[in-house]
Design a protein around this motif. Structure first.
Motif, PDB file in Angstrom:
ATOM      1  N   GLY A  56       0.837  -1.194   0.000  1.00  0.00           N
ATOM      2  CA  GLY A  56       0.000   0.000   0.000  1.00  0.00           C
ATOM      3  C   GLY A  56       0.873   1.247   0.000  1.00  0.00           C
ATOM      4  O   GLY A  56       2.094   1.173   0.102  1.00  0.00           O
ATOM      5  N   ALA A  57       0.232   2.399  -0.114  1.00  0.00           N
ATOM      6  CA  ALA A  57       0.997   3.637  -0.238  1.00  0.00           C
ATOM      7  C   ALA A  57       0.419   4.740   0.630  1.00  0.00           C
ATOM      8  O   ALA A  57      -0.763   4.736   0.954  1.00  0.00           O
ATOM      9  N   TRP A  58       1.284   5.672   1.011  1.00  0.00           N
ATOM     10  CA  TRP A  58       0.813   6.950   1.547  1.00  0.00           C
ATOM     11  C   TRP A  58       1.167   8.013   0.526  1.00  0.00           C
ATOM     12  O   TRP A  58       2.202   7.950  -0.135  1.00  0.00           O
ATOM     13  N   ARG A  59       0.243   8.946   0.350  1.00  0.00           N
ATOM     14  CA  ARG A  59       0.399  10.014  -0.626  1.00  0.00           C
ATOM     15  C   ARG A  59       0.039  11.341   0.035  1.00  0.00           C
ATOM     16  O   ARG A  59      -0.958  11.435   0.748  1.00  0.00           O
ATOM     17  N   GLN A  60       0.839  12.335  -0.257  1.00  0.00           N
ATOM     18  CA  GLN A  60       0.654  13.630   0.373  1.00  0.00           C
ATOM     19  C   GLN A  60       0.987  14.741  -0.624  1.00  0.00           C
ATOM     20  O   GLN A  60       2.022  14.682  -1.302  1.00  0.00           O
ATOM     21  N   HIS A  61       0.115  15.725  -0.710  1.00  0.00           N
ATOM     22  CA  HIS A  61       0.322  16.867  -1.591  1.00  0.00           C
ATOM     23  C   HIS A  61       1.348  17.797  -0.948  1.00  0.00           C
ATOM     24  O   HIS A  61       1.132  18.311   0.139  1.00  0.00           O
ATOM     25  N   MET A  62       2.459  18.010  -1.621  1.00  0.00           N
ATOM     26  CA  MET A  62       3.524  18.872  -1.098  1.00  0.00           C
ATOM     27  C   MET A  62       3.531  20.164  -1.899  1.00  0.00           C
ATOM     28  O   MET A  62       3.545  20.145  -3.135  1.00  0.00           O
ATOM     29  N   VAL A  63       3.506  21.274  -1.191  1.00  0.00           N
ATOM     30  CA  VAL A  63       3.542  22.591  -1.813  1.00  0.00           C
ATOM     31  C   VAL A  63       4.843  23.259  -1.378  1.00  0.00           C
ATOM     32  O   VAL A  63       5.047  23.513  -0.198  1.00  0.00           O
ATOM     33  N   GLU A  64       5.713  23.503  -2.351  1.00  0.00           N
ATOM     34  CA  GLU A  64       6.957  24.217  -2.041  1.00  0.00           C
ATOM     35  C   GLU A  64       6.747  25.721  -2.133  1.00  0.00           C
ATOM     36  O   GLU A  64       7.249  26.476  -1.319  1.00  0.00           O
ATOM     37  N   ASN A  65       6.025  26.125  -3.179  1.00  0.00           N
ATOM     38  CA  ASN A  65       5.717  27.540  -3.376  1.00  0.00           C
ATOM     39  C   ASN A  65       4.565  27.611  -4.384  1.00  0.00           C
ATOM     40  O   ASN A  65       4.011  26.577  -4.757  1.00  0.00           O
ATOM     41  N   ALA A  66       4.241  28.807  -4.838  1.00  0.00           N
ATOM     42  CA  ALA A  66       3.082  28.978  -5.732  1.00  0.00           C
ATOM     43  C   ALA A  66       3.224  28.226  -7.047  1.00  0.00           C
ATOM     44  O   ALA A  66       2.226  27.873  -7.672  1.00  0.00           O
ATOM     45  N   THR A  67       4.450  27.945  -7.479  1.00  0.00           N
ATOM     46  CA  THR A  67       4.635  27.291  -8.772  1.00  0.00           C
ATOM     47  C   THR A  67       5.144  25.851  -8.681  1.00  0.00           C
ATOM     48  O   THR A  67       5.178  25.164  -9.697  1.00  0.00           O
ATOM     49  N   THR A  68       5.526  25.396  -7.508  1.00  0.00           N
ATOM     50  CA  THR A  68       6.068  24.043  -7.367  1.00  0.00           C
ATOM     51  C   THR A  68       5.243  23.233  -6.379  1.00  0.00           C
ATOM     52  O   THR A  68       5.269  23.511  -5.177  1.00  0.00           O
ATOM     53  N   GLN A  69       4.511  22.272  -6.916  1.00  0.00           N
ATOM     54  CA  GLN A  69       3.678  21.378  -6.113  1.00  0.00           C
ATOM     55  C   GLN A  69       3.800  19.972  -6.692  1.00  0.00           C
ATOM     56  O   GLN A  69       3.976  19.819  -7.893  1.00  0.00           O
ATOM     57  N   TYR A  70       3.698  18.963  -5.842  1.00  0.00           N
ATOM     58  CA  TYR A  70       3.786  17.576  -6.290  1.00  0.00           C
ATOM     59  C   TYR A  70       3.229  16.652  -5.214  1.00  0.00           C
ATOM     60  O   TYR A  70       2.922  17.093  -4.103  1.00  0.00           O
ATOM     61  N   ILE A  71       3.113  15.378  -5.548  1.00  0.00           N
ATOM     62  CA  ILE A  71       2.663  14.377  -4.591  1.00  0.00           C
ATOM     63  C   ILE A  71       3.885  13.603  -4.105  1.00  0.00           C
ATOM     64  O   ILE A  71       4.651  13.061  -4.899  1.00  0.00           O
ATOM     65  N   THR A  72       4.097  13.579  -2.800  1.00  0.00           N
ATOM     66  CA  THR A  72       5.177  12.803  -2.201  1.00  0.00           C
ATOM     67  C   THR A  72       4.563  11.633  -1.449  1.00  0.00           C
ATOM     68  O   THR A  72       3.357  11.600  -1.206  1.00  0.00           O
ATOM     69  N   GLY A  73       5.375  10.674  -1.090  1.00  0.00           N
ATOM     70  CA  GLY A  73       4.859   9.543  -0.337  1.00  0.00           C
ATOM     71  C   GLY A  73       5.758   8.336  -0.458  1.00  0.00           C
ATOM     72  O   GLY A  73       6.944   8.454  -0.770  1.00  0.00           O
ATOM     73  N   GLY A  74       5.169   7.179  -0.203  1.00  0.00           N
ATOM     74  CA  GLY A  74       5.959   5.962  -0.239  1.00  0.00           C
ATOM     75  C   GLY A  74       5.095   4.734  -0.411  1.00  0.00           C
ATOM     76  O   GLY A  74       3.885   4.768  -0.200  1.00  0.00           O
ATOM     77  N   ILE A  75       5.766   3.658  -0.801  1.00  0.00           N
ATOM     78  CA  ILE A  75       5.142   2.340  -0.917  1.00  0.00           C
ATOM     79  C   ILE A  75       5.657   1.506   0.244  1.00  0.00           C
ATOM     80  O   ILE A  75       6.875   1.318   0.391  1.00  0.00           O
ATOM     81  N   TYR A  76       4.740   1.021   1.082  1.00  0.00           N
ATOM     82  CA  TYR A  76       5.134   0.263   2.271  1.00  0.00           C
ATOM     83  C   TYR A  76       5.724  -1.097   1.910  1.00  0.00           C
ATOM     84  O   TYR A  76       5.144  -1.849   1.122  1.00  0.00           O
ATOM     85  N   ARG A  77       6.863  -1.389   2.515  1.00  0.00           N
ATOM     86  CA  ARG A  77       7.534  -2.676   2.315  1.00  0.00           C
ATOM     87  C   ARG A  77       7.487  -3.557   3.558  1.00  0.00           C
ATOM     88  O   ARG A  77       7.561  -4.772   3.450  1.00  0.00           O
ATOM     89  N   ASP A  78       7.401  -2.947   4.732  1.00  0.00           N
ATOM     90  CA  ASP A  78       7.345  -3.697   5.991  1.00  0.00           C
ATOM     91  C   ASP A  78       6.596  -2.845   7.005  1.00  0.00           C
ATOM     92  O   ASP A  78       6.815  -1.626   7.074  1.00  0.00           O
ATOM     93  N   ILE A  79       5.716  -3.485   7.772  1.00  0.00           N
ATOM     94  CA  ILE A  79       4.921  -2.784   8.780  1.00  0.00           C
ATOM     95  C   ILE A  79       4.858  -3.643  10.030  1.00  0.00           C
ATOM     96  O   ILE A  79       4.392  -4.779   9.983  1.00  0.00           O
ATOM     97  N   VAL A  80       5.338  -3.101  11.153  1.00  0.00           N
ATOM     98  CA  VAL A  80       5.180  -3.719  12.464  1.00  0.00           C
ATOM     99  C   VAL A  80       4.553  -2.633  13.332  1.00  0.00           C
ATOM    100  O   VAL A  80       5.244  -1.687  13.743  1.00  0.00           O
ATOM    101  N   PRO A  81       3.241  -2.713  13.583  1.00  0.00           N
ATOM    102  CA  PRO A  81       2.541  -1.630  14.283  1.00  0.00           C
ATOM    103  C   PRO A  81       3.257  -1.168  15.550  1.00  0.00           C
ATOM    104  O   PRO A  81       3.717  -1.974  16.357  1.00  0.00           O
TER     105      PRO A  81
END
Length: 161
Positions: A56-81
């Protein structure tokens, strides 16, 4: 306590947080609490999503400034709560770009220390990258950026304590 160890293929950040592991885990895995990962003074226009399962993945909208925006995040490889998260980290249309092969892997480890948590975040680049390619990744500012990000988490949990 704050420390940074530089590794041959990445680095490790260690912090002692004023919160139990369960609260630190929530800060990493609850979309409503992941706002500490944002750049300061920015307001994302898209919701953060978390699909907390291996693959699964987490996705987050990242805003650097008015002209630079993107989606950051990751794909989970291991999870131990409440103890460990491992994810391939990157961004769509940002940096580090998820379309680049051989991107960074981040390991988040939580260790209880009384009522506090020792947070260890390790960013490692793949073994098959040449030392020159590793250095090129590190020269992009991975360590400084991740340090600022983790320090925002420390500040947030300190205010909540």
């Amino acid at each position: 306590m704050a420390s940074t160890d530089t590794l041959e293929r990445g680095f490790t950040l260690t912090r002692l947080l004023d919160a139990p592991p369960e609260l630190v885990w929530q800060a990493w895995t609850d979309p409503a609490q992941l706002d500490w990962f944002f750049n300061p003074g920015t307001t994302p226009t898209q919701p953060t999503t978390v699909d907390l399962r291996v693959g699964g993945a987490w996705r987050q909208h990242m805003v650097e400034n008015a002209t630079t925006q993107y989606i950051t995040g990751g794909i989970y490889r291991d999870i131990v709560p409440n103890r460990r998260l491992v994810f391939a980290w990157g961004a769509s249309g940002g940096w580090p770009d998820t379309d680049e092969p051989d991107g960074p892997e981040v390991t988040v480890e939580l260790e209880p220390v009384g009522a506090r948590t020792r947070l260890t975040v390790t960013l490692r680049l793949p073994d098959d990258l040449s030392q020159g390619a590793v250095q090129a990744w590190l020269d992009k500012g991975l360590e400084a950026g991740m340090t600022m990000t983790i320090d925002r988490l420390v500040a947030r949990l300190s205010r909540a304590a």
